[in-house]
Design a protein around this motif. Structure first.
Motif, PDB file in Angstrom:
ATOM      1  N   PRO A  61      33.933  47.075  35.438  1.00 32.15           N
ATOM      2  CA  PRO A  61      33.965  47.327  36.883  1.00 32.15           C
ATOM      3  C   PRO A  61      33.855  46.022  37.679  1.00 32.15           C
ATOM      4  N   LEU A  62      34.606  45.953  38.764  1.00 25.76           N
ATOM      5  CA  LEU A  62      34.506  44.804  39.665  1.00 25.76           C
ATOM      6  C   LEU A  62      33.428  45.126  40.690  1.00 25.76           C
ATOM      7  N   THR A  63      32.226  44.675  40.415  1.00 23.02           N
ATOM      8  CA  THR A  63      31.102  44.964  41.307  1.00 23.02           C
ATOM      9  C   THR A  63      31.107  44.079  42.542  1.00 23.02           C
ATOM     10  N   ASP A  64      31.848  42.981  42.482  1.00 24.61           N
ATOM     11  CA  ASP A  64      31.956  42.048  43.611  1.00 24.61           C
ATOM     12  C   ASP A  64      33.423  41.630  43.712  1.00 24.61           C
ATOM     13  N   PHE A  65      34.033  41.829  44.870  1.00 24.76           N
ATOM     14  CA  PHE A  65      35.460  41.525  45.022  1.00 24.76           C
ATOM     15  C   PHE A  65      35.702  40.119  45.560  1.00 24.76           C
ATOM     16  N   THR A  66      34.681  39.276  45.519  1.00 28.75           N
ATOM     17  CA  THR A  66      34.852  37.892  45.945  1.00 28.75           C
ATOM     18  C   THR A  66      35.747  37.152  44.954  1.00 28.75           C
ATOM     19  N   LEU A  67      36.717  36.420  45.460  1.00 28.27           N
ATOM     20  CA  LEU A  67      37.628  35.636  44.619  1.00 28.27           C
ATOM     21  C   LEU A  67      37.266  34.159  44.755  1.00 28.27           C
ATOM     22  N   ILE A  68      36.869  33.549  43.646  1.00 27.31           N
ATOM     23  CA  ILE A  68      36.435  32.151  43.676  1.00 27.31           C
ATOM     24  C   ILE A  68      37.580  31.255  43.183  1.00 27.31           C
ATOM     25  N   PRO A  69      38.035  30.317  44.013  1.00 27.44           N
ATOM     26  CA  PRO A  69      39.128  29.430  43.599  1.00 27.44           C
ATOM     27  C   PRO A  69      38.765  28.652  42.337  1.00 27.44           C
TER      28      PRO A  69
END
Length: 415
Positions: A61-69
């Protein structure tokens, strides 16, 4: 090239870890999700946007949808591209990162604060302008945080500097306005007069942005009374038309100028003002400089102004009008063909000289081709009516061949 697998055909293999696990293409903007997996930003954003809530690779599961470069991987990919440029691989550009919502919110608060120093407000607007220019995603974010209402207030504010108003205007014209927002401007004559004054500003950018907002408001206002109020403001036509007189080294002036002029000319009651301001001459002189979509608007505007007696006379007096319309009647698009045929019909209906000029320019051949083409029915009807009108002016050797084109029946075709 970097967004495809073409290099494989050129003899170079893309390293496995440089490919996005979703698209299997070379990553241009690698980002890491909370599960530690790296994807190309557009691919993972599309994955999430379609309702997926798990990591494509791990299924966690993606619990955090933050995308880190993933800057390290992106630099490695860029170095690989440079090392393999002999195989036709192009270096991917360094991507600009999406705007941070908290930063945008802070900038909007600073820009709208009457208590903040003027220069701070100007600097905030400049940063917002840069973010808005970077991407559609940034503009969407900025709009979602209520920027349009804030910018409208700042543009017409009397509490700030001209520089602040102009910066806000430059950002505002990057967004679409809703009907209520358009009426907020259109219903206030002082706001319209202010924009008309800016049309004569020393800065070309300010002039173009003012015309852009006028077009947005005129096109987005449903009320015919308000649209008439906009186009009835003194000098507004002169300011917009003057933009079209600028050299083609200002392509945005040409594009915005014709959009604004067309929107204004949709108001029947004030078309005579466009004629008085010199629109016919400018339109004919600039017609060859427009790109396809803008050329359609220009020809539509010509046809609208030909419905005004003074406009028809002004176009007829220009030595190039008829020949130019004949030349381009089949060269741009179906819509352009319809507008050009309509303008020629109006001109030739009012002037025998225009009839002779049209025949001399080869309109007969163009019209016969038109009625046999796949163009719109409206264009064909206009062409048939024009053929009938010009029949007495045709060369004698062509009349005998005209019956195949149903010219005898055009009088029963409704306009």
């Amino acid at each position: 090239m970097p967004g495809s697998l073409e290099p494989l055909d050129l003899g170079v293999q893309i390293p496995y870890h440089f490919r996005c696990p979703i698209s299997l293409e070379l990553m241009r903007d690698p980002v890491t999700v909370c599960t530690g997996q790296t994807y190309d930003r557009p691919s993972i954003e599309s994955w999430v946007a379609t309702g997926n809530t798990t990591c494509p690779v791990t299924r966690a599961p993606l619990t955090d949808f933050t995308l880190i470069p993933n800057h390290t991987l992106r630099r490695l990919i860029q170095e690989w591209c440079v090392a393999n440029r002999a195989f036709g691989v192009e270096r991917i550009p360094t991507p600009k990162q999406p705007a941070d919502p908290s930063v945008v919110r802070s900038l909007l608060n600073q820009a709208s604060s009457d208590s903040a120093p003027t220069q701070l407000r100007v600097n905030s607007l400049r940063r917002l302008r840069g973010l808005a220019r970077d991407s559609d995603k940034n503009r969407s974010l900025i709009a979602s945080l209520g920027a349009v209402q804030i910018l409208l207030t700042v543009v017409f504010s009397c509490n700030g500097s001209d520089e602040m108003n102009h910066e806000a205007l430059a950002i505002l014209v990057m967004f679409s306005l809703g009907e209520n927002e358009c009426e907020f401007v259109a219903s206030d004559l002082d706001k319209i007069r202010y924009l008309s004054i800016l049309l004569f500003h020393s800065s070309m950018e300010v002039r173009v942005n003012s015309a852009a907002l006028i077009e947005i408001v005129a096109a987005g206002t449903r009320s015919s009374e308000l649209r008439s109020q906009i186009s009835n403001v003194d000098e507004i036509y002169e300011g917009v038309i003057d933009l079209l007189r600028n050299p083609i080294s200002f392509p945005r002036a040409l594009k915005i100028g014709i959009k604004a002029l067309f929107a204004l000319c949709l108001v029947k009651q004030t078309r005579h003002k466009a004629v008085a301001a010199g629109a016919p001459t400018v339109l004919v002189d600039r017609l060859a400089d427009f790109e396809k979509c803008d050329a359609e608007r220009a020809l539509a505007t010509v046809e609208l102004l030909c419905r005004v007696p003074a406009g028809c006379a002004a176009f007829a007096e220009h030595a190039l009008t008829v020949a130019l319309l004949v030349k381009i009647i089949l060269k741009i698009s179906e819509r352009a063909t319809e507008y050009a045929a309509g303008a020629l019909l109006a001109l030739c209906s009012e002037s025998e000289r225009c009839q002779r000029e049209a025949v001399a320019a080869g309109v007969l051949t163009q019209l016969l081709l038109l009625v046999q083409s796949d163009c719109t029915e409206r264009a064909k009807r206009k062409a048939q009516l024009l053929l009938k009108l010009l029949r007495d002016s045709w060369p004698q050797d062509s009349i005998g061949n005209s019956d195949d084109f149903a010219c005898n029946q055009v009088l029963v075709v409704p306009l």
